[in-house]
Design a protein around this motif. Structure first.
Motif, PDB file in Angstrom:
ATOM      1  N   PHE A  13      -2.178   3.044  -2.321  1.00 19.44           N
ATOM      2  CA  PHE A  13      -1.458   4.076  -1.569  1.00 19.44           C
ATOM      3  C   PHE A  13      -0.066   4.325  -2.145  1.00 19.44           C
ATOM      4  O   PHE A  13       0.346   5.477  -2.325  1.00 19.44           O
ATOM      5  N   ILE A  14       0.678   3.251  -2.426  1.00 15.89           N
ATOM      6  CA  ILE A  14       2.064   3.471  -2.852  1.00 15.89           C
ATOM      7  C   ILE A  14       2.156   3.875  -4.323  1.00 15.89           C
ATOM      8  O   ILE A  14       3.028   4.672  -4.692  1.00 15.89           O
ATOM      9  N   ILE A  15       1.258   3.375  -5.164  1.00 15.04           N
ATOM     10  CA  ILE A  15       1.263   3.816  -6.565  1.00 15.04           C
ATOM     11  C   ILE A  15       0.763   5.253  -6.657  1.00 15.04           C
ATOM     12  O   ILE A  15       1.330   6.085  -7.385  1.00 15.04           O
ATOM     13  N   GLY A  16      -0.289   5.565  -5.912  1.00 20.39           N
ATOM     14  CA  GLY A  16      -0.805   6.921  -5.897  1.00 20.39           C
ATOM     15  C   GLY A  16       0.222   7.920  -5.386  1.00 20.39           C
ATOM     16  O   GLY A  16       0.375   9.017  -5.937  1.00 20.39           O
ATOM     17  N   TYR A  17       0.948   7.546  -4.338  1.00 18.73           N
ATOM     18  CA  TYR A  17       1.980   8.414  -3.760  1.00 18.73           C
ATOM     19  C   TYR A  17       3.107   8.650  -4.763  1.00 18.73           C
ATOM     20  O   TYR A  17       3.603   9.772  -4.910  1.00 18.73           O
ATOM     21  N   TRP A  18       3.501   7.590  -5.446  1.00 15.00           N
ATOM     22  CA  TRP A  18       4.545   7.692  -6.483  1.00 15.00           C
ATOM     23  C   TRP A  18       4.129   8.671  -7.577  1.00 15.00           C
ATOM     24  O   TRP A  18       4.891   9.577  -7.935  1.00 15.00           O
ATOM     25  N   LEU A  19       2.919   8.496  -8.085  1.00 16.17           N
ATOM     26  CA  LEU A  19       2.442   9.368  -9.161  1.00 16.17           C
ATOM     27  C   LEU A  19       2.302  10.812  -8.687  1.00 16.17           C
ATOM     28  O   LEU A  19       2.600  11.756  -9.422  1.00 16.17           O
ATOM     29  N   LEU A  20       1.845  10.964  -7.446  1.00 23.04           N
ATOM     30  CA  LEU A  20       1.660  12.305  -6.906  1.00 23.04           C
ATOM     31  C   LEU A  20       2.985  13.055  -6.823  1.00 23.04           C
ATOM     32  O   LEU A  20       3.096  14.216  -7.241  1.00 23.04           O
ATOM     33  N   PHE A  63       2.324  14.122   5.532  1.00 20.43           N
ATOM     34  CA  PHE A  63       2.008  13.710   4.166  1.00 20.43           C
ATOM     35  C   PHE A  63       2.645  12.371   3.807  1.00 20.43           C
ATOM     36  O   PHE A  63       2.025  11.534   3.154  1.00 20.43           O
ATOM     37  N   SER A  64       3.873  12.153   4.244  1.00 20.55           N
ATOM     38  CA  SER A  64       4.550  10.890   3.928  1.00 20.55           C
ATOM     39  C   SER A  64       4.066   9.730   4.791  1.00 20.55           C
ATOM     40  O   SER A  64       4.572   8.612   4.684  1.00 20.55           O
ATOM     41  N   THR A  65       3.053  10.010   5.629  1.00 22.69           N
ATOM     42  CA  THR A  65       2.410   8.919   6.370  1.00 22.69           C
ATOM     43  C   THR A  65       1.491   8.113   5.446  1.00 22.69           C
ATOM     44  O   THR A  65       1.153   6.966   5.745  1.00 22.69           O
ATOM     45  N   ILE A  66       1.117   8.707   4.309  1.00 24.61           N
ATOM     46  CA  ILE A  66       0.222   8.014   3.361  1.00 24.61           C
ATOM     47  C   ILE A  66       0.790   6.652   2.947  1.00 24.61           C
ATOM     48  O   ILE A  66       0.117   5.628   3.097  1.00 24.61           O
ATOM     49  N   PRO A  67       2.034   6.578   2.429  1.00 29.66           N
ATOM     50  CA  PRO A  67       2.564   5.258   2.068  1.00 29.66           C
ATOM     51  C   PRO A  67       2.854   4.373   3.280  1.00 29.66           C
ATOM     52  O   PRO A  67       2.905   3.147   3.156  1.00 29.66           O
ATOM     53  N   ALA A  68       3.037   4.992   4.465  1.00 28.91           N
ATOM     54  CA  ALA A  68       3.262   4.195   5.669  1.00 28.91           C
ATOM     55  C   ALA A  68       2.034   3.360   6.017  1.00 28.91           C
ATOM     56  O   ALA A  68       2.146   2.316   6.672  1.00 28.91           O
ATOM     57  N   ILE A  69       0.858   3.807   5.580  1.00 24.07           N
ATOM     58  CA  ILE A  69      -0.355   3.006   5.788  1.00 24.07           C
ATOM     59  C   ILE A  69      -0.207   1.659   5.090  1.00 24.07           C
ATOM     60  O   ILE A  69      -0.637   0.622   5.600  1.00 24.07           O
ATOM     61  N   SER A  70       0.452   1.667   3.924  1.00 25.50           N
ATOM     62  CA  SER A  70       0.681   0.409   3.201  1.00 25.50           C
ATOM     63  C   SER A  70       1.600  -0.526   3.983  1.00 25.50           C
ATOM     64  O   SER A  70       1.440  -1.746   3.941  1.00 25.50           O
ATOM     65  N   VAL A  97       8.950   1.406   0.747  1.00 25.64           N
ATOM     66  CA  VAL A  97       7.916   0.513   1.275  1.00 25.64           C
ATOM     67  C   VAL A  97       8.184  -0.924   0.824  1.00 25.64           C
ATOM     68  O   VAL A  97       8.077  -1.872   1.608  1.00 25.64           O
ATOM     69  N   MET A  98       8.555  -1.083  -0.445  1.00 25.03           N
ATOM     70  CA  MET A  98       8.828  -2.420  -0.969  1.00 25.03           C
ATOM     71  C   MET A  98      10.109  -2.997  -0.371  1.00 25.03           C
ATOM     72  O   MET A  98      10.179  -4.189  -0.052  1.00 25.03           O
ATOM     73  N   GLN A  99      11.128  -2.158  -0.215  1.00 25.98           N
ATOM     74  CA  GLN A  99      12.401  -2.614   0.353  1.00 25.98           C
ATOM     75  C   GLN A  99      12.221  -3.108   1.786  1.00 25.98           C
ATOM     76  O   GLN A  99      12.607  -4.232   2.124  1.00 25.98           O
ATOM     77  N   VAL A 100      11.644  -2.268   2.637  1.00 22.32           N
ATOM     78  CA  VAL A 100      11.482  -2.662   4.043  1.00 22.32           C
ATOM     79  C   VAL A 100      10.403  -3.725   4.182  1.00 22.32           C
ATOM     80  O   VAL A 100      10.460  -4.561   5.096  1.00 22.32           O
ATOM     81  N   GLY A 101       9.417  -3.711   3.271  1.00 21.69           N
ATOM     82  CA  GLY A 101       8.397  -4.753   3.295  1.00 21.69           C
ATOM     83  C   GLY A 101       8.985  -6.117   2.996  1.00 21.69           C
ATOM     84  O   GLY A 101       8.671  -7.111   3.656  1.00 21.69           O
ATOM     85  N   GLY A 102       9.880  -6.172   2.001  1.00 20.90           N
ATOM     86  CA  GLY A 102      10.526  -7.434   1.672  1.00 20.90           C
ATOM     87  C   GLY A 102      11.377  -7.962   2.808  1.00 20.90           C
ATOM     88  O   GLY A 102      11.314  -9.155   3.156  1.00 20.90           O
ATOM     89  N   LEU A 103      12.160  -7.081   3.429  1.00 18.94           N
ATOM     90  CA  LEU A 103      12.995  -7.504   4.555  1.00 18.94           C
ATOM     91  C   LEU A 103      12.147  -7.910   5.757  1.00 18.94           C
ATOM     92  O   LEU A 103      12.477  -8.874   6.464  1.00 18.94           O
ATOM     93  N   SER A 104      11.056  -7.195   5.996  1.00 15.97           N
ATOM     94  CA  SER A 104      10.164  -7.530   7.110  1.00 15.97           C
ATOM     95  C   SER A 104       9.530  -8.907   6.905  1.00 15.97           C
ATOM     96  O   SER A 104       9.425  -9.706   7.846  1.00 15.97           O
TER      97      SER A 104
END
Length: 383
Positions: free
Chosen positions: A172-179, A223-230, A286-293
């Motif tokens: 999800f997050i790599i695909g979103y980045w590339l998109l 649309f930006s809910t896609i990476p939120a799934i991650s 996603v990585m920033q808030v994921g790390g803090l979480s």
């Protein structure tokens, strides 16, 4: 509470590896800690900064604001942390029902129903209960994003192995980045990440009915809910680790903490190409808030569920066990009126400039006492 679901003191908590915990007190406490800031906790620092004019308090208060576009303040963590924790609870709720013999189809229907309710609550929070033209309705919402991301993350959990859940997380997050890197709104260069030119905001303008929060962009857009799934999936993976049998509690803490630090490093590197941006829920975000979480979950789990120090967290657990209720309550209860009615005399007694600080503190107190009353009555809003 240890892995044997036994209440212990800080001096006697064993490092059990034999059975899965039935409930994480740390999860309720962390959820309450998260909600504390948006039920009025942040206003204490804003009023303190205004009353003192101090650069120190001003810098702290600034962390309880959102950057206009790119960048990160601690206040940006509140929303994704809540979604992360919704994921953490999945193995202890949906997973437990699966172990009891409920079919995947039954649980998928339950997950979809919960998402639908959250979307409806989000509509009420945004627009109230009044009837209005579709063009005036804001459909995107915080609760709506939580519901949709939670739904897809849970469906993946129900039908995928742990390894595949990790694959989906990165996909999800790599695909979103590339998109977003190789597309843009019409008339803008590929990879444009401005509010006007990015592809996610453009798609929301095309797809979403009604109005967007900022006219041309909505921070809770579809649309930006896609990476939120991650973000939800990361919570599910974390909950699976915490529930695992045969894995020592201290090893669980270490896994979460080390992964959290690694995520923060990746976030800073990714930020160089794909800026940390809550509005777009970028992959680096996603990585920033994921790390803090992960770090917060590790800390709360270690203190509360491993060492057994639970009493200090009671204040936050009262909030965490009715988190959705307190979030939507402001649209049905005039908390400022209630606060002034009970504690207005305190503000008058103190006078300028610290009366606003006192009232900000009592504002949170009034809400907490309401939640404590419901806690005593064992009344909780479950979605």
């Amino acid at each position: 509470m240890t892995a044997k679901a036994k209440t212990v003191t800080g001096d006697t908590a064993p490092d059990s590896i034999n059975s899965a915990p039935t409930r994480l007190f740390s999860l309720d406490a962390l959820r309450g800690f998260d909600m504390f800031w948006i039920m009025g906790g942040e206003e204490i620092f804003h009023t303190m900064a205004k009353a003192t004019g101090s650069p120190f308090w001003g810098s702290i208060a600034n962390q309880f604001t959102h950057p206009d576009w790119n960048g990160f303040h601690l206040y940006d963590l509140i929303f994704p942390l809540f979604l992360f924790m919704a994921g953490v609870s999945t193995p202890f709720s949906v997973g437990r029902e699966l172990e009891k013999g409920k079919s995947r189809q039954q649980l998928v229907l339950r997950v979809i129903k919960r998402a639908f309710i959250l979307v409806l609550l989000g509509l009420v929070v945004n627009n109230g209960l009044k009837i209005m033209p579709v063009s005036e309705i804001r459909f995107a919402s915080v609760l709506g994003r939580i519901g949709i991301a939670y739904m897809f993350a849970n469906i993946i959990y129900l039908y995928s192995s742990e390894r595949m859940q990790m694959v989906w997380f990165w996909a999800f997050i790599i695909g979103y980045w590339l998109l977003l890197k190789f597309t843009s709104a019409p008339g803008y260069p590929h990879g444009d990440l401005t509010m006007q030119g990015n592809f996610a905001s453009y798609m929301d303008r095309v797809i979403l009915p009604g109005k967007l929060y900022l006219g041309i962009h909505d921070p809770e857009g579809l649309f930006s809910t896609i990476p939120a799934i991650s973000t939800g999936l990361l919570g599910i993976i974390t909950g699976t680790i915490l529930k695992k049998t045969g894995l020592a509690q201290m090893k669980k803490v270490a896994i979460l903490a080390i992964t959290g630090v690694a995520f923060l490093i990746i976030a800073q590197v990714w930020n160089l190409d794909f800026p940390i941006n809550k509005n777009l829920w970028t992959s680096s975000f996603v990585m920033q808030v994921g790390g803090l979480s992960l770090l917060l979950m590790a800390f709360f789990y270690y203190i509360i569920d491993v060492l057994g120090y639970q009493k200090w967290s009671f204040y936050f657990r009262v909030i965490g066990m009715n988190s959705i209720l307190i979030y939507v309550s402001g649209h049905f209860i005039k908390w400022s009126y209630t606060n002034n009615g009970f504690f207005g005399w305190i503000g008058q007694l103190i006078g300028d400039p610290f009366n606003a600080v006192a009232m900000a503190i009592t504002f949170v107190m009034v809400k907490w006492l309401f939640l404590y009353y419901l806690y005593q009555k064992k009344t909780f809003l479950r979605v």
